[in-house]
Design a protein around this motif. Structure first.
Motif, PDB file in Angstrom:
ATOM      1  N   GLY A  51       0.814  -1.208   0.000  1.00  0.00           N
ATOM      2  CA  GLY A  51       0.000   0.000   0.000  1.00  0.00           C
ATOM      3  C   GLY A  51       0.846   1.257   0.000  1.00  0.00           C
ATOM      4  O   GLY A  51       2.051   1.232  -0.264  1.00  0.00           O
ATOM      5  N   GLN A  52       0.216   2.349   0.348  1.00  0.00           N
ATOM      6  CA  GLN A  52       0.871   3.653   0.339  1.00  0.00           C
ATOM      7  C   GLN A  52       1.982   3.709   1.392  1.00  0.00           C
ATOM      8  O   GLN A  52       1.851   3.181   2.487  1.00  0.00           O
ATOM      9  CB  GLN A  52      -0.170   4.740   0.618  1.00  0.00           C
ATOM     10  CG  GLN A  52       0.373   6.163   0.575  1.00  0.00           C
ATOM     11  CD  GLN A  52      -0.718   7.191   0.794  1.00  0.00           C
ATOM     12  OE1 GLN A  52      -1.878   6.849   0.972  1.00  0.00           O
ATOM     13  NE2 GLN A  52      -0.334   8.458   0.800  1.00  0.00           N
ATOM     14  N   ASP A  53       3.086   4.389   1.047  1.00  0.00           N
ATOM     15  CA  ASP A  53       4.199   4.543   1.980  1.00  0.00           C
ATOM     16  C   ASP A  53       3.764   5.355   3.196  1.00  0.00           C
ATOM     17  O   ASP A  53       3.256   6.473   3.042  1.00  0.00           O
ATOM     18  CB  ASP A  53       5.373   5.245   1.299  1.00  0.00           C
ATOM     19  CG  ASP A  53       6.023   4.401   0.211  1.00  0.00           C
ATOM     20  OD1 ASP A  53       5.743   3.193   0.168  1.00  0.00           O
ATOM     21  OD2 ASP A  53       6.804   4.958  -0.582  1.00  0.00           O
ATOM     22  N   ALA A  54       3.951   4.785   4.397  1.00  0.00           N
ATOM     23  CA  ALA A  54       3.507   5.479   5.600  1.00  0.00           C
ATOM     24  C   ALA A  54       4.347   5.194   6.832  1.00  0.00           C
ATOM     25  O   ALA A  54       4.212   5.898   7.826  1.00  0.00           O
ATOM     26  CB  ALA A  54       2.040   5.102   5.894  1.00  0.00           C
ATOM     27  N   VAL A  55       5.197   4.162   6.811  1.00  0.00           N
ATOM     28  CA  VAL A  55       5.938   3.729   7.997  1.00  0.00           C
ATOM     29  C   VAL A  55       7.436   3.825   7.720  1.00  0.00           C
ATOM     30  O   VAL A  55       7.891   3.452   6.636  1.00  0.00           O
ATOM     31  CB  VAL A  55       5.555   2.277   8.380  1.00  0.00           C
ATOM     32  CG1 VAL A  55       6.377   1.812   9.583  1.00  0.00           C
ATOM     33  CG2 VAL A  55       4.072   2.174   8.671  1.00  0.00           C
ATOM     34  N   ASP A  56       8.209   4.305   8.682  1.00  0.00           N
ATOM     35  CA  ASP A  56       9.660   4.413   8.558  1.00  0.00           C
ATOM     36  C   ASP A  56      10.298   3.042   8.767  1.00  0.00           C
ATOM     37  O   ASP A  56      10.420   2.565   9.895  1.00  0.00           O
ATOM     38  CB  ASP A  56      10.185   5.413   9.592  1.00  0.00           C
ATOM     39  CG  ASP A  56      11.691   5.601   9.534  1.00  0.00           C
ATOM     40  OD1 ASP A  56      12.321   5.062   8.604  1.00  0.00           O
ATOM     41  OD2 ASP A  56      12.233   6.299  10.411  1.00  0.00           O
ATOM     42  N   GLY A  57      10.724   2.428   7.681  1.00  0.00           N
ATOM     43  CA  GLY A  57      11.328   1.100   7.777  1.00  0.00           C
ATOM     44  C   GLY A  57      12.696   1.103   8.420  1.00  0.00           C
ATOM     45  O   GLY A  57      13.134   0.079   8.952  1.00  0.00           O
TER      46      GLY A  57
END
Length: 291
Positions: free
Chosen positions: A113-119
């Protein structure tokens, strides 16, 4: 969800799984932790370099993307080069749905999905030396190292193979690594069902190593002879900055100046600042052991 392993416990876990390690200068403390948190950790993320001879790039990064760019680089021969430990610039933002799946240890949605979390906060990151063009092979030793190090981290945290993902599964922006992640997870899961290679007996945490103090720029005059100068030359060679045809030896000369200038340029110095004469900052970063 877990606290990251200590660097010592991490290296021990990899060795216990039979991973061949090459430990580079200050890897245990080389990180981007000053830019944000590292942890809690939830999984392992795999990448390919899209280039060759990537060791320096993985350790130092670029002006636009400072290093380290991963914890370790997995070479073609299966050696895992440890270049950093902690938060590294490897993952960037990714899918919240994928992150939730990794935390729950279930199959991640595809496409993400859409980029939202700092990996960079939540994953151990590894680069695999490969052009990523579909025609550059992954030797058996290299894939075995990917399998072993992934299994080692999962085993240490009590995770399943579902906690190992590729960068291409994290975000739609990426295509790496260019092998089947489903196939690699099958290998990792099979390894987790086996007894690991016996780890060595527990060892005490190593004492912090002390280094030669900066003797001052005036010490490095042509013809100066000392064991310290030999020690400096050996460190420059170890860092890939040696410009010696013979040696290094105990007498400070032109080859030492050229080698030290290469080290200064490696640290980002340019022009007259890379004159080949040690200064305190570059000296401290070289970490010359006691002669």
């Amino acid at each position: 969800m877990a606290a990251p392993l200590t660097a010592y416990a991490f290296a021990r876990a990899l060795r216990g799984e039979g991973v061949r390690l090459s430990e580079h200068t200050d890897w245990q403390t080389h990180n981007r932790n000053h830019k944000g948190p590292w942890g809690p950790v939830n999984g392992v993320m795999l990448h390919h370099t899209a280039g060759r001879d990537s060791l320096t790039l993985c350790r130092d990064g670029t002006a636009a993307l400072p290093g380290p760019l991963c914890i370790g680089l997995i070479a073609k021969d299966g050696t895992v080069h440890l270049v950093g430990y902690g938060r590294t610039n490897h993952a960037g933002a990714g899918s919240a749905a994928v992150f939730d799946a990794v935390r729950a240890e279930r199959t991640a949605p595809s496409p993400p999905g859409q980029d939202a979390v700092d990996g960079n906060t939540h994953f151990y990151g590894f680069e695999i030396e490969n052009l990523g063009n579909g025609s550059d092979p992954y030797p058996a030793a290299q894939l075995a190292a990917v399998e072993r190090l992934s299994a080692a981290i999962c085993r240490a945290h009590g995770w399943s193979a579902a906690s190992v993902i590729g960068h291409k599964e994290w975000t739609r922006r990426k295509i790496d690594p260019s092998f089947s992640m489903a196939g690699m997870r099958t290998r990792i899961e099979a390894r987790l069902g086996l007894r690991p290679v016996p780890a060595p007996e527990p060892e005490p945490e190593p004492e912090p190593q002390s280094y030669e103090p900066f003797p001052g720029a005036a010490y490095f005059t042509p013809g100066r002879r000392s064991a310290l100068i030999t020690a400096v030359g050996k460190r420059l060679v170890a860092e890939g900055c040696g410009r010696y045809r013979v040696g290094p030896g105990p007498v400070w000369g032109e080859a030492d100046v050229l080698s030290y200038a290469a080290w200064q340029r490696r640290l980002g110095y340019v022009g007259a600042a890379a004159d080949g004469i040690p200064g305190r900052v570059s000296w401290d970063k070289l970490r010359v052991p006691h002669a």
